[in-house]
Design a protein around this motif. Structure first.
Motif, PDB file in Angstrom:
ATOM      1  N   GLU A 205       0.663  -1.147   0.106  1.00  0.00           N
ATOM      2  CA  GLU A 205       0.026  -0.069   0.107  1.00  0.00           C
ATOM      3  C   GLU A 205       0.754   1.368   0.026  1.00  0.00           C
ATOM      4  O   GLU A 205       0.758   2.251  -0.632  1.00  0.00           O
ATOM      5  CB  GLU A 205      -0.899  -0.080   1.184  1.00  0.00           C
ATOM      6  N   ALA A 206       1.824   1.265   0.829  1.00  0.00           N
ATOM      7  CA  ALA A 206       2.805   2.473   1.075  1.00  0.00           C
ATOM      8  C   ALA A 206       3.589   2.808  -0.458  1.00  0.00           C
ATOM      9  O   ALA A 206       3.677   4.121  -0.778  1.00  0.00           O
ATOM     10  CB  ALA A 206       3.828   2.244   2.200  1.00  0.00           C
ATOM     11  N   TYR A 208       2.164   2.895  -3.165  1.00  0.00           N
ATOM     12  CA  TYR A 208       1.782   4.285  -4.215  1.00  0.00           C
ATOM     13  C   TYR A 208       1.993   5.646  -3.841  1.00  0.00           C
ATOM     14  O   TYR A 208       1.724   6.289  -4.705  1.00  0.00           O
ATOM     15  CB  TYR A 208       0.339   4.115  -3.700  1.00  0.00           C
ATOM     16  N   TRP A 209       2.717   5.765  -2.729  1.00  0.00           N
ATOM     17  CA  TRP A 209       3.294   6.973  -2.474  1.00  0.00           C
ATOM     18  C   TRP A 209       4.911   7.141  -2.378  1.00  0.00           C
ATOM     19  O   TRP A 209       5.243   7.826  -1.828  1.00  0.00           O
ATOM     20  CB  TRP A 209       2.677   7.515  -1.142  1.00  0.00           C
ATOM     21  N   LYS A 221      -0.629   9.794  -5.555  1.00  0.00           N
ATOM     22  CA  LYS A 221       0.307  10.729  -4.793  1.00  0.00           C
ATOM     23  C   LYS A 221      -0.262  12.150  -4.757  1.00  0.00           C
ATOM     24  O   LYS A 221      -0.099  12.778  -3.641  1.00  0.00           O
ATOM     25  CB  LYS A 221       1.708  10.651  -5.099  1.00  0.00           C
ATOM     26  N   SER A 225      -2.448  12.429   0.542  1.00  0.00           N
ATOM     27  CA  SER A 225      -1.045  12.189   1.334  1.00  0.00           C
ATOM     28  C   SER A 225      -1.374  10.741   1.481  1.00  0.00           C
ATOM     29  O   SER A 225      -2.542  10.318   1.885  1.00  0.00           O
ATOM     30  CB  SER A 225      -0.704  13.169   2.229  1.00  0.00           C
ATOM     31  N   ARG A 226      -0.163  10.121   1.947  1.00  0.00           N
ATOM     32  CA  ARG A 226      -0.515   8.704   2.369  1.00  0.00           C
ATOM     33  C   ARG A 226      -0.974   8.707   3.716  1.00  0.00           C
ATOM     34  O   ARG A 226      -1.831   7.950   4.297  1.00  0.00           O
ATOM     35  CB  ARG A 226       0.961   7.934   2.536  1.00  0.00           C
ATOM     36  N   GLN A 230      -4.614   6.836   5.084  1.00  0.00           N
ATOM     37  CA  GLN A 230      -4.813   5.887   5.823  1.00  0.00           C
ATOM     38  C   GLN A 230      -5.531   6.051   7.140  1.00  0.00           C
ATOM     39  O   GLN A 230      -6.376   5.614   7.520  1.00  0.00           O
ATOM     40  CB  GLN A 230      -3.253   5.367   6.522  1.00  0.00           C
TER      41      GLN A 230
END
Length: 488
Positions: A205-206, A208-209, A221, A225-226, A230
């Motif tokens: 998942e992370a 993507y940023w 992005k 923001s990530r 979340q």
């Protein structure tokens, strides 16, 4: 005998008390039932050290099965609830003990006859008029829509308003985060990122940023923001949790408002295809939840089970979340209830033909559908046919050549049964279709190198052509399955 315990202390005490009475004992850890209001795990996956036992030393319950000389078949469950005896080993919809099933009404005795072209007085010829009108209205309404407008016909503004309102309510009332606010536009961006993950997949998942050139997805992005993504993911809600007490009998109350809006949008154009299939579908899920199912032999074996009614091309008209065995006393089988509930929204039965598999089918159901004007064709299990039926049994049919068929008509229920020798023996029941014209199909025949032509009855040919609507829907959805996982 089997007993369920909460702690290891109870297990130890039980074994000591029953040491002389039983020959052997087996202890296993049962998976926990996830709380309806909990959004976090119930405990660590690893069992605590047996030398330091506490009240909650295992996440679920412990089942002790003891076998003795005088009591091998008796079963007693302590702490009975949702894990008690259920319909087809599925979870129960309530912790209350199920009511006694009323006596089944005696059905009239069948009257069998070898009638190849029976007249079906309750179901006249399929006209398709309502389906044609609905299709024309659909084309006129959506002809000028772009892809985003088409999507918003189904995921309407009311859905985004619901998500926005309930997410803010949850963050304030249950997470004590009074500074959190969101908008329908932000919820749309969040939803858009989820859709992107269905066809643009990265390892985590992370990623993507990520700043790595081979991983970064600029459209995600730059949109959010990530950390914000979340946080919104952890707060997302569709219902007010404070209504849990008033919805104690409904295990799907967490998503019920969302599903009601989606079903309303899906069927707002009416049923625009004359052939409709009814089947079960699975939404993939591997987490801990008492509602998730395991169905052997399905492409997706683990997940949430739904009853769906789809067009033969794969469009989903309505779907219903299956929550387990109902506690309301009824003599109507589960399959019959699903089918009868699924067709309630169809206004003109004479324009449609229904197709479903042997999980749902019995002779009484086809007769009830005929009384309501619905045409139906379905496979049927041999043990659901009256024993007086003069057709050859499956064992006898297997001795015949491939392509051989047997038929019989019940004048009492006005149902035609056809048994056909394909790769296996298949039995199909219908309240409107016919055996002729026979269709030529290619099949492998024992002793021949090349495929041979065999005759297929017309009703089986139509069943094969129109039954796969739900499976086609699942195949289409699987191509865009969201790859970001969550605990909810």
């Amino acid at each position: 005998m089997a007993k369920r315990c909460i702690t290891l202390d109870e297990v130890s005490q039980l074994l000591e008390d029953c040491e002389e009475k039983y020959l052997e004992a087996t202890v296993c850890v049962l998976p926990p039932n996830t709380s309806q209001l909990s959004d976090e795990d119930e405990g660590d996956e690893d069992v605590a050290n047996a030398g330091n036992v506490t009240v909650a030393d295992v996440p679920g319950e412990l089942e002790v099965e003891m076998v003795g000389e005088d009591m091998e078949d008796d079963t007693l469950f302590e702490n009975e609830g949702d894990d008690a005896e259920t319909e087809e080993n599925q979870p129960s919809t309530s912790s209350a003990p199920p009511a006694k099933r009323p006596r089944k009404k005696k059905c009239p005795a069948p009257s069998w006859t070898k009638q190849k072209k029976p007249a079906f007085p309750k179901t006249s010829a399929l006209n398709g008029q309502a389906a044609g009108v609905a299709e024309n209205n659909l084309r006129q309404t959506l002809a000028q829509h772009n892809p985003v407008q088409l999507f918003e016909e189904f995921f309407s503004p009311e859905i985004y308003d619901l998500i926005c309102k309930e997410t803010v309510r949850y963050s304030t009332d249950f997470r004590n985060d009074h500074e959190f606010h969101t908008s329908t536009e932000e919820v749309k961006v969040f939803h858009g990122i989820l859709i992107i993950t269905g066809y643009h997949k990265v390892p985590s998942e992370a990623d993507y940023w990520s700043d790595a050139e081979d991983l970064v997805v600029p459209i995600a992005k730059n949109a959010m923001s990530r950390n914000r993504f979340q946080k919104l993911k952890s707060y997302i809600h569709f219902v007010d949790n404070s209504t849990a007490d008033s919805n104690i009998g409904d295990r799907s109350f967490k998503v019920k408002p969302l599903f009601e809006l989606l079903n309303e949008n899906f069927c707002k154009f009416g049923c625009f295809t004359p052939n409709i299939s009814i089947d079960e579908m699975i939404v993939k899920y591997y987490g801990r939840n008492s509602l998730y199912q395991f169905i052997k032999g399905k492409p997706i074996r683990f997940g949430y089970k739904y009853w769906a009614i789809c067009s033969s091309e794969g469009y989903c008209y309505t779907f219903t979340f299956y929550c387990g065995k109902e506690t309301t006393a009824t003599d109507v089988p589960l399959g019959s209830r699903v089918v009868l509930n699924a067709v309630q929204h169809i206004a003109d039965p004479s324009s449609y033909a229904l197709y479903f598999d042997n999980f749902f089918t019995n002779m009484d159901l086809l007769s009830q559908l005929a009384d309501r004007g619905f045409r139906a064709t379905a496979t049927i299990r041999e043990n659901r046919i009256n024993r007086t039926c003069p057709m050859k049994s499956s064992k006898e049919m297997k001795k015949s050549d491939r392509g051989a068929s047997e038929y019989v008509y019940d004048r009492t229920s006005e149902v035609l049964l056809v048994r056909w020798h394909d790769n296996n023996i298949v039995t199909v029941a219908t309240n409107h279709d016919s055996i002729e014209p026979l269709h030529d199909v290619k099949r492998r025949v024992k002793g021949q190198k090349e495929k041979s032509t065999v005759k297929m009855p017309n009703l089986i040919y139509n069943y094969n052509a129109y039954m796969g609507g739900v499976d086609h829907h699942d195949w289409l959805v699987s191509k865009y399955c969201v790859s970001i996982r969550g605990k909810k």
